[in-house]
Design a protein around this motif. Structure first.
Motif, PDB file in Angstrom:
ATOM      1  N   LEU A   1     -42.823  -7.484  25.744  1.00 46.09           N
ATOM      2  CA  LEU A   1     -42.003  -8.552  26.318  1.00 46.09           C
ATOM      3  C   LEU A   1     -42.586  -9.959  26.136  1.00 46.09           C
ATOM      4  O   LEU A   1     -41.849 -10.913  25.876  1.00 46.09           O
ATOM      5  CB  LEU A   1     -41.748  -8.277  27.798  1.00 46.09           C
ATOM      6  N   GLY A   2     -43.908 -10.084  26.264  1.00 46.58           N
ATOM      7  CA  GLY A   2     -44.530 -11.386  26.075  1.00 46.58           C
ATOM      8  C   GLY A   2     -44.409 -11.866  24.640  1.00 46.58           C
ATOM      9  O   GLY A   2     -44.054 -13.019  24.372  1.00 46.58           O
ATOM     10  N   SER A   3     -44.689 -10.992  23.704  1.00 48.57           N
ATOM     11  CA  SER A   3     -44.637 -11.354  22.284  1.00 48.57           C
ATOM     12  C   SER A   3     -43.207 -11.598  21.827  1.00 48.57           C
ATOM     13  O   SER A   3     -42.949 -12.476  20.998  1.00 48.57           O
ATOM     14  CB  SER A   3     -45.241 -10.224  21.439  1.00 48.57           C
TER      15      SER A   3
ATOM     16  N   LEU B   1     -35.034   0.121  26.809  1.00 45.91           N
ATOM     17  CA  LEU B   1     -33.917   1.035  26.635  1.00 45.91           C
ATOM     18  C   LEU B   1     -33.111   1.161  27.925  1.00 45.91           C
ATOM     19  O   LEU B   1     -31.871   1.122  27.912  1.00 45.91           O
ATOM     20  CB  LEU B   1     -34.423   2.409  26.186  1.00 45.91           C
ATOM     21  N   ALA B   2     -33.820   1.290  29.041  1.00 45.43           N
ATOM     22  CA  ALA B   2     -33.118   1.424  30.329  1.00 45.43           C
ATOM     23  C   ALA B   2     -32.264   0.193  30.600  1.00 45.43           C
ATOM     24  O   ALA B   2     -31.128   0.286  31.078  1.00 45.43           O
ATOM     25  CB  ALA B   2     -34.124   1.637  31.455  1.00 45.43           C
ATOM     26  N   ARG B   3     -32.802  -0.971  30.288  1.00 40.73           N
ATOM     27  CA  ARG B   3     -32.044  -2.202  30.522  1.00 40.73           C
ATOM     28  C   ARG B   3     -30.885  -2.338  29.548  1.00 40.73           C
ATOM     29  O   ARG B   3     -29.792  -2.780  29.915  1.00 40.73           O
ATOM     30  CB  ARG B   3     -32.995  -3.405  30.415  1.00 40.73           C
ATOM     31  N   LYS B   4     -31.135  -1.975  28.318  1.00 45.28           N
ATOM     32  CA  LYS B   4     -30.094  -2.074  27.296  1.00 45.28           C
ATOM     33  C   LYS B   4     -28.930  -1.150  27.628  1.00 45.28           C
ATOM     34  O   LYS B   4     -27.766  -1.537  27.563  1.00 45.28           O
ATOM     35  CB  LYS B   4     -30.713  -1.688  25.949  1.00 45.28           C
ATOM     36  N   VAL B   5     -29.244   0.079  28.003  1.00 42.85           N
ATOM     37  CA  VAL B   5     -28.217   1.070  28.243  1.00 42.85           C
ATOM     38  C   VAL B   5     -27.387   0.724  29.480  1.00 42.85           C
ATOM     39  O   VAL B   5     -26.164   0.899  29.495  1.00 42.85           O
ATOM     40  CB  VAL B   5     -28.854   2.470  28.397  1.00 42.85           C
ATOM     41  N   THR B   6     -28.050   0.223  30.519  1.00 42.01           N
ATOM     42  CA  THR B   6     -27.330  -0.046  31.771  1.00 42.01           C
ATOM     43  C   THR B   6     -26.790  -1.458  31.872  1.00 42.01           C
ATOM     44  O   THR B   6     -25.934  -1.731  32.709  1.00 42.01           O
ATOM     45  CB  THR B   6     -28.264   0.164  32.985  1.00 42.01           C
ATOM     46  N   GLY B   7     -27.313  -2.369  31.053  1.00 39.99           N
ATOM     47  CA  GLY B   7     -26.902  -3.766  31.186  1.00 39.99           C
ATOM     48  C   GLY B   7     -27.424  -4.421  32.447  1.00 39.99           C
ATOM     49  O   GLY B   7     -26.927  -5.455  32.874  1.00 39.99           O
ATOM     50  N   ARG B   8     -28.444  -3.840  33.057  1.00 44.90           N
ATOM     51  CA  ARG B   8     -29.036  -4.420  34.262  1.00 44.90           C
ATOM     52  C   ARG B   8     -30.492  -4.787  34.001  1.00 44.90           C
ATOM     53  O   ARG B   8     -31.074  -4.340  33.028  1.00 44.90           O
ATOM     54  CB  ARG B   8     -28.980  -3.422  35.415  1.00 44.90           C
ATOM     55  N   GLU B   9     -31.067  -5.588  34.894  1.00 48.56           N
ATOM     56  CA  GLU B   9     -32.435  -6.062  34.638  1.00 48.56           C
ATOM     57  C   GLU B   9     -33.505  -5.413  35.519  1.00 48.56           C
ATOM     58  O   GLU B   9     -34.608  -5.156  35.070  1.00 48.56           O
ATOM     59  CB  GLU B   9     -32.538  -7.583  34.868  1.00 48.56           C
ATOM     60  N   THR B  10     -33.183  -5.217  36.782  1.00 49.21           N
ATOM     61  CA  THR B  10     -34.220  -4.801  37.731  1.00 49.21           C
ATOM     62  C   THR B  10     -34.701  -3.378  37.466  1.00 49.21           C
ATOM     63  O   THR B  10     -33.899  -2.466  37.282  1.00 49.21           O
ATOM     64  CB  THR B  10     -33.673  -4.888  39.166  1.00 49.21           C
ATOM     65  N   VAL B  11     -36.019  -3.203  37.473  1.00 46.02           N
ATOM     66  CA  VAL B  11     -36.599  -1.866  37.422  1.00 46.02           C
ATOM     67  C   VAL B  11     -37.458  -1.695  38.672  1.00 46.02           C
ATOM     68  O   VAL B  11     -38.259  -2.564  39.005  1.00 46.02           O
ATOM     69  CB  VAL B  11     -37.433  -1.653  36.142  1.00 46.02           C
ATOM     70  N   VAL B  12     -37.254  -0.598  39.356  1.00 47.23           N
ATOM     71  CA  VAL B  12     -38.018  -0.311  40.560  1.00 47.23           C
ATOM     72  C   VAL B  12     -39.289   0.438  40.190  1.00 47.23           C
ATOM     73  O   VAL B  12     -39.243   1.397  39.420  1.00 47.23           O
ATOM     74  CB  VAL B  12     -37.169   0.525  41.544  1.00 47.23           C
ATOM     75  N   SER B  13     -40.403  -0.029  40.715  1.00 46.56           N
ATOM     76  CA  SER B  13     -41.660   0.690  40.517  1.00 46.56           C
ATOM     77  C   SER B  13     -42.272   0.921  41.895  1.00 46.56           C
ATOM     78  O   SER B  13     -41.730   0.479  42.909  1.00 46.56           O
ATOM     79  CB  SER B  13     -42.600  -0.116  39.632  1.00 46.56           C
ATOM     80  N   PHE B  14     -43.402   1.593  41.914  1.00 48.81           N
ATOM     81  CA  PHE B  14     -43.974   1.972  43.208  1.00 48.81           C
ATOM     82  C   PHE B  14     -45.302   1.257  43.461  1.00 48.81           C
ATOM     83  O   PHE B  14     -45.986   0.831  42.535  1.00 48.81           O
ATOM     84  CB  PHE B  14     -44.128   3.493  43.270  1.00 48.81           C
ATOM     85  N   THR B  15     -45.606   1.158  44.720  1.00 50.68           N
ATOM     86  CA  THR B  15     -46.895   0.598  45.136  1.00 50.68           C
ATOM     87  C   THR B  15     -48.021   1.323  44.391  1.00 50.68           C
ATOM     88  O   THR B  15     -47.985   2.533  44.222  1.00 50.68           O
ATOM     89  CB  THR B  15     -47.071   0.814  46.645  1.00 50.68           C
ATOM     90  N   ASN B  16     -48.977   0.559  43.956  1.00 59.78           N
ATOM     91  CA  ASN B  16     -50.142   1.074  43.240  1.00 59.78           C
ATOM     92  C   ASN B  16     -49.825   1.734  41.902  1.00 59.78           C
ATOM     93  O   ASN B  16     -50.641   2.490  41.369  1.00 59.78           O
ATOM     94  CB  ASN B  16     -50.967   2.012  44.119  1.00 59.78           C
ATOM     95  N   ALA B  17     -48.659   1.415  41.359  1.00 66.46           N
ATOM     96  CA  ALA B  17     -48.328   1.909  40.022  1.00 66.46           C
ATOM     97  C   ALA B  17     -49.186   1.200  38.975  1.00 66.46           C
ATOM     98  O   ALA B  17     -49.606   0.056  39.166  1.00 66.46           O
ATOM     99  CB  ALA B  17     -46.854   1.635  39.727  1.00 66.46           C
TER     100      ALA B  17
ATOM    101  N   ALA C   1     -34.435  -6.866  24.375  1.00 67.46           N
ATOM    102  CA  ALA C   1     -35.299  -7.061  25.552  1.00 67.46           C
ATOM    103  C   ALA C   1     -34.612  -6.617  26.835  1.00 67.46           C
ATOM    104  O   ALA C   1     -35.247  -6.075  27.735  1.00 67.46           O
ATOM    105  CB  ALA C   1     -35.717  -8.515  25.671  1.00 67.46           C
ATOM    106  N   GLY C   2     -33.333  -6.868  26.922  1.00 63.25           N
ATOM    107  CA  GLY C   2     -32.617  -6.483  28.132  1.00 63.25           C
ATOM    108  C   GLY C   2     -32.839  -7.417  29.303  1.00 63.25           C
ATOM    109  O   GLY C   2     -32.212  -7.274  30.344  1.00 63.25           O
TER     110      GLY C   2
ATOM    111  N   VAL D   1     -44.099   2.305  27.374  1.00 62.72           N
ATOM    112  CA  VAL D   1     -43.453   1.812  28.590  1.00 62.72           C
ATOM    113  C   VAL D   1     -42.517   0.658  28.272  1.00 62.72           C
ATOM    114  O   VAL D   1     -41.393   0.586  28.773  1.00 62.72           O
ATOM    115  CB  VAL D   1     -44.508   1.406  29.642  1.00 62.72           C
ATOM    116  N   GLU D   2     -42.973  -0.259  27.430  1.00 66.38           N
ATOM    117  CA  GLU D   2     -42.101  -1.383  27.048  1.00 66.38           C
ATOM    118  C   GLU D   2     -40.808  -0.859  26.412  1.00 66.38           C
ATOM    119  O   GLU D   2     -39.718  -1.364  26.697  1.00 66.38           O
ATOM    120  CB  GLU D   2     -42.814  -2.311  26.052  1.00 66.38           C
ATOM    121  N   ALA D   3     -40.941   0.151  25.570  1.00 69.14           N
ATOM    122  CA  ALA D   3     -39.742   0.722  24.936  1.00 69.14           C
ATOM    123  C   ALA D   3     -38.839   1.360  25.980  1.00 69.14           C
ATOM    124  O   ALA D   3     -37.611   1.205  25.939  1.00 69.14           O
ATOM    125  CB  ALA D   3     -40.149   1.740  23.877  1.00 69.14           C
TER     126      ALA D   3
END
Lengths: 434, 434, 434, 434
Positions: free
Chosen positions: C151-153, D129-145, C166-167, D123-125
């Motif tokens: 994403l940065g690059s 892909l998740a953003r591209k497929v859904t057309g949304r931006e936010t991704v939820v992650s977990f504490t201490n991920a 990028a999405g 992970v970047e890929a």
């Protein structure tokens, strides 16, 4: 200057209670009380000729009697003051007057949106709409643009000091050179068009371009009609919406009601505020082609978008000044007079201004640096004339007299300006700090 | 209901010229003309009891005669209307009144900033200042918060439909659960505190927390005083600024002038707007501890931050209502009366409301879904009472009567509400669409 | 062409299991098995002359025997393969060799960082460091830049199709025109310098500028040494860090070890990858002035930054090719030969290439459109030569032969290219789809 | 400890040339040279038992002879080393082996993408892909991920120190509590589900959720199978893609090939790296349901995604260890043994560890603070055992022995660990700094 100094003997409530963010009151250290037409009066009754006009919000002068009557009547008979976006008779009157005196004579098909009652609110609405309609994020703005202080508007504003106040990075914007920015050495829109035509340029396809036809805060930079036409053409060819921010230059400041009329273009979206109410009351509009009106009900709202007293004065102003072409003609006619006066103050002797530019009744007198321009304004204030600087270095003295100023007032102001330029140069020569 | 229908025979100028973004006028399809005290009148003279009060902007009623006198006098004698941030006598009077009736009696040390004259402008200024002072970006807001429509404010607003209007991702914000949000099953601030204490949590150290003590748009969600105190304590311990957005709940809506007084906390930054002018005129303030006043002159500005007529009515309102504790006592005293009336409308029979809640004179009556709440408001309108829904699903009927409503008016409104609930349930039972 | 077609009779595992994201395998529909020097061999033993060289990762050819020996020995004696950032003898050998053959002879004071083993990881590290050191966000990149897919690059990469992947909006970047971009009609850096000197330009002061001296993916765009010097000077004068991304053009591709040596500049930060291991093994470096080395231990890390087998081949490559100036001289000497051959393929007859450009052993042959360039590559593949297109429209055939190619191989490849250009034009003329 | 000290007499090339970002080499101040199975050897031949295993990249031990043979053969016969995304026999062999030993036996329908050869690239890929497929931006992650260091991955990583390195705000992410995070006081997913069901919550509808089943870097936090199932169910009900980042916990670390198998869930997207090549060579995969394979050819690319030597060892590892369930059974069987040993080290006496947890062969031994955990690792190193800390405060000693360690090696390591805990506590008691 005793009147100026005795207010500073004890710290005023402005100094003790008001935030350090205050600015104009520092340049003009008096307390104003009353105002009529082209003049403000301080609490001791001292008059100041106002060539600032509320930063362009008082095109029809202070407390214009034609509008005052309507306002007092409306308030006296308990007309609705606060209307959100409810239908009111005052709003209907305004919409009808706006359609009849502004939209229909110009064959403009715009829908009218009442965003919050400030320029930045209108710009925020315009940016949202452009992004919503196109599904894209980037908005192109121009060097030295000024569009407002809320986060969306600030991202398309050029001023570094204002931008620094955001506290977060300002994104989704790209800057292009305003007309004349590269000194005529580069064909108009060469860079912009290259970026748009090249899929490797890195410029994401913009949702819109936002432009002021004359950049007021940016230093009274005047875009040529031809440049504006090329921009409108570029927007059409490259599928970008064209937003003209006419907050400061609309409502007759450049002659015609809209500042873009001279160029013969029809923007997709237009923002209006400042002088639209005619009486200095907060009000703003966002206009757009009907096919762009994809808003959901309430999708952009705001508490004060129905400031009905402002609708009343706005309606009165439209009837008083835009039923015929008189004001327009008068404003256009005065441009030459102002220009002559300003040209007389320009020269390459190191003491004079270095350039002047303007349209209608917005003019800029550029000095070699901000210090000289500020000294001129300071001296003008001492001589009873309110003037402000603009431009990236504060190097441009900006003239925004009321459109309703009399010929005598115009001459008087230009005369004081001439003396101020001379005095400031003399002070400089004699090494005396102003 | 003939009066309501005959306006729709030909498309009005509202339908043909005004943008689709308009919303309240759809729920109340009449054209309002006049207003006094607790009542609005349409163009045919039909009165409506106003339990909406300009979304909280008309705490002292419509065209309050105590303020009207001051306003008409000021305008008649050509007081400065548009003052940017120049010093004026009207502004001085306001600052002095604000200091004497609001700040000093509460020992609040705040500096006063005049941002643009709308709530969202005050919020934008607050967010900027918090970020500037701390050098951090993230601001924590709460579920169902509403802070405004410009891009900075929208990022800390919860409503999905409003957020979708942004057209760009809304960043630099993190949401925490408002009081009661998790149904009392989770200790207050357990999650927030864990995130703050854990360097692996992923929550970047926030610049500030922004909170409404009662969420108006969010559904009349009332934070307990204890919860607010814990929040203030958390902010102090964890080095975050506490911003109370008192735009809707300030100026006496909950009883005290500031809604946070009951909790005994002193926020670092406070925003005020809506009822501060007292007359429905656009005006807003941003208050903050003096040590936070790190603004550069003009770093945040705006054309209408000096709406002097609003200063005049604001000053009159402070003198009329905040020189003593009478209004506060009266508002607090009425809360019980409203609560009793609303509790009578609640039940688990599937026809009644499911819950009610409020403080002072802001109350919510929650229904099982938005459809039922809307039906109640629709019926109330037919019966001559203006009410609006709020909450994430529009499921909460919101009561915001003027603080100056008479006892009779209060009873009248509550009576119509009761009838509206009953009628709406009957219509539902008989399968009749309203 | 039977060999090419019979693999497609049944869907291969590539088609059934591998993602649609695969690309090169579509242009070259064979299964490769073996490779030595300048040639790849498919599973049927068919040789292909490789003028692609792993997109610049195989400057010393495939399975170079000088490096192979060292690699096999290391693996055979159970040298550490995976070392994270532990100290190992292989890493020490590499660091010493890099210091002795690269840094010291050029008086470069760089510290060496091992980011993850890919170019994009080195770029991410460079961008982070520049932002961290300066406390600013914006990084300036150039039109048609390619810096990587994370994403940065990606935010500093120009390609619209890649950016669209990028999405999320790609921010904190600003584009400037690369050398020649505006056709010589605009003085170098006129626009960039104006933006920097003007506090109203809207360009937030950049942390850094990132540049490729020759844009490989962007269409083999060659920056003049003078342009690079002006850029370095601009960065110094305007307090921006200069990052040269030498991932593709470093390690001798343009003659000297670093592609920027010819210009006599010393970037603040340099990224290296691709051919640094010499054997096509993943490895990357980020070099920077020691005063920028403000990283906290582990602040940027990665699992494979200690790919020790790559260190072994990298060390062997440095000793084999950079102990003296022989490779450099040879590469520089061959540039003229390639240029002559390519010029012969250019013309304005509508059938030939329209231009060629390059440095050392990276060359581009530009066609009128991407379709023609692709047809040339397709025909070249049929004739046993691997070539790829580049440029915003895929209109540039890119030549990246191994630096170790023999004269005969170079001639052979140029010969096939010439035939491919001719055949593609003939096919076009006869209307036959390739 | 002479061997450790004499390397520090003169500054090494690591100290003079390598960046300050290096970290592991500071904890283990020796120079490693050789490695086989479960042991690393420094340049003086001193052996270290490796319970770190390349941060999980060496599940099959160092230089595993079964893989070594295949690698040496491949390199000796000049197999393609660098293949971008060309089809090669080595890639075909890998894809077939992966399909036969991994996908088909588990009825997983995944398509296989080769992103760049590192975990963060995978992970970047996945995020793209998740953003591209859904057309949304936010991704939820977990504490201490922990998901990686490039900008996209870093935004979903919890560690504050790593995040601070970004130099730009990290956006488009929202954090939720990992299993056990709130001490069992809050029902699983109560907060997350409330945010999702409430259109006023302020959480923009997420594109995806990314999760590690066991958080390695985060402190060996083990999600219960039931929690994972609830998460998968939530993702399905609320239309969010579920990404399991199995970079560290995949390839048998927890017993089964994928760490999520135990829970019986099928993520939409899976990332693999670290041990997938089996030999510590850079390689990564992104797996996803075929209906998500909406990539354009080349939309995400990278120079080293075709690291064919890694494919060769990966194929050999699949055949050697995943053709049957032996490794899985053995790993699962050993978990109890390790747990028993660690429980013996826990206690509430202030000297012991405070807790232990793990699955398969990943275990964490938690101490009261990071200082104690670090002292244990330091002492273990002196005694010839490599161990690292993890967790937000570095308070968890992490055990990642090779899955191929013998029973004796496992006992040996656990024995050294026990002694290290005892010694560290004694040193602490006697006031001696280690």
């Amino acid at each position: 200057m005793t009147a100026l100094t005795d207010i500073t003997t004890a710290p005023s409530v402005f100094e003790t209670v008001e935030s350090e963010v205050r600015s104009y009151c520092r340049a003009w250290p008096v307390v104003f009380e009353r105002a009529t037409g082209s003049r403000l009066y301080d609490e001791h009754g001292r008059p100041f000729l106002d060539f600032f006009a509320g930063a362009g919000s008082l095109n029809y002068g202070h407390n214009n009697p034609l509008l005052k009557r309507a306002l007092l009547d409306y308030l006296a008979r308990d007309g609705v003051t606060h209307g959100l976006d409810m239908s009111t008779t005052a709003k209907r009157d305004f919409l009808e007057a706006f359609r009849e005196t502004v939209l229909e004579p110009r064959a403009l098909p715009y829908k009218v949106m009442f965003p919050g009652p400030t320029g930045t609110n209108a710009v925020e609405a315009a940016l949202k709409l452009a992004r919503k309609v196109t599904g894209r994020e980037t908005v192109v703005s121009f060097t030295n643009a000024f569009h407002g202080m809320s986060l969306g508007s600030l991202a398309v504003t050029g001023n570094a000091a204002k931008r620094a106040g955001a506290g977060v990075p300002l994104n989704h914007a790209a800057q292009m050179p305003f007309d004349h920015y590269l000194g005529g050495r580069v064909p108009d829109f060469l860079w912009f068009e290259r970026l748009l035509e090249d899929p490797g340029s890195g410029l994401d396809h913009p949702a819109a371009v936002i432009v002021e036809t004359v950049q007021g805060e940016g230093g009274v930079n005047v875009a040529r009609a031809e440049w504006l036409r090329k921009l409108a053409d570029l927007c059409r060819r490259r599928d970008m919406l064209l937003i003209v921010d006419d907050v400061q230059m609309g409502c007759g400041r450049t002659g015609a009601f809209f500042s873009f009329e001279e160029a013969g273009i029809t923007p997709d979206i237009v923002t209006l505020s400042k002088s639209i109410s005619g009486y200095g009351l907060p009000m703003a509009l966002c206009l757009f082609r009907p096919e762009l009106d994809l808003w959901q009900p309430g999708e952009h709202n705001g508490t004060f978008r129905g400031n009905n007293p402002a609708f009343v004065t706005a309606t009165a102003a439209l009837h008083a000044y835009w039923g015929d072409g008189a004001l327009r003609s008068r404003t256009l006619g005065r441009a030459a007079r102002v220009e002559r006066a300003l040209l007389d103050l320009c020269g390459d002797d190191g003491r004079s201004a270095v350039a002047c530019r303007g349209r209608g009744l917005v003019w800029g007198l550029e000095f070699a640096d901000g210090e000289r321009a500020e000294a001129v304004c300071r001296r003008a204030f001492e001589l009873g004339l309110l003037l402000e600087t603009s431009g990236p270095h504060g190097e441009v003295v900006k003239l925004l007299p009321p459109l309703t100023a009399t010929d005598d007032e115009l001459d008087e102001g230009l005369g004081i300006l001439a003396r101020s330029v001379r005095h400031a140069a003399e002070r400089r020569t004699t090494g005396r700090a102003a």
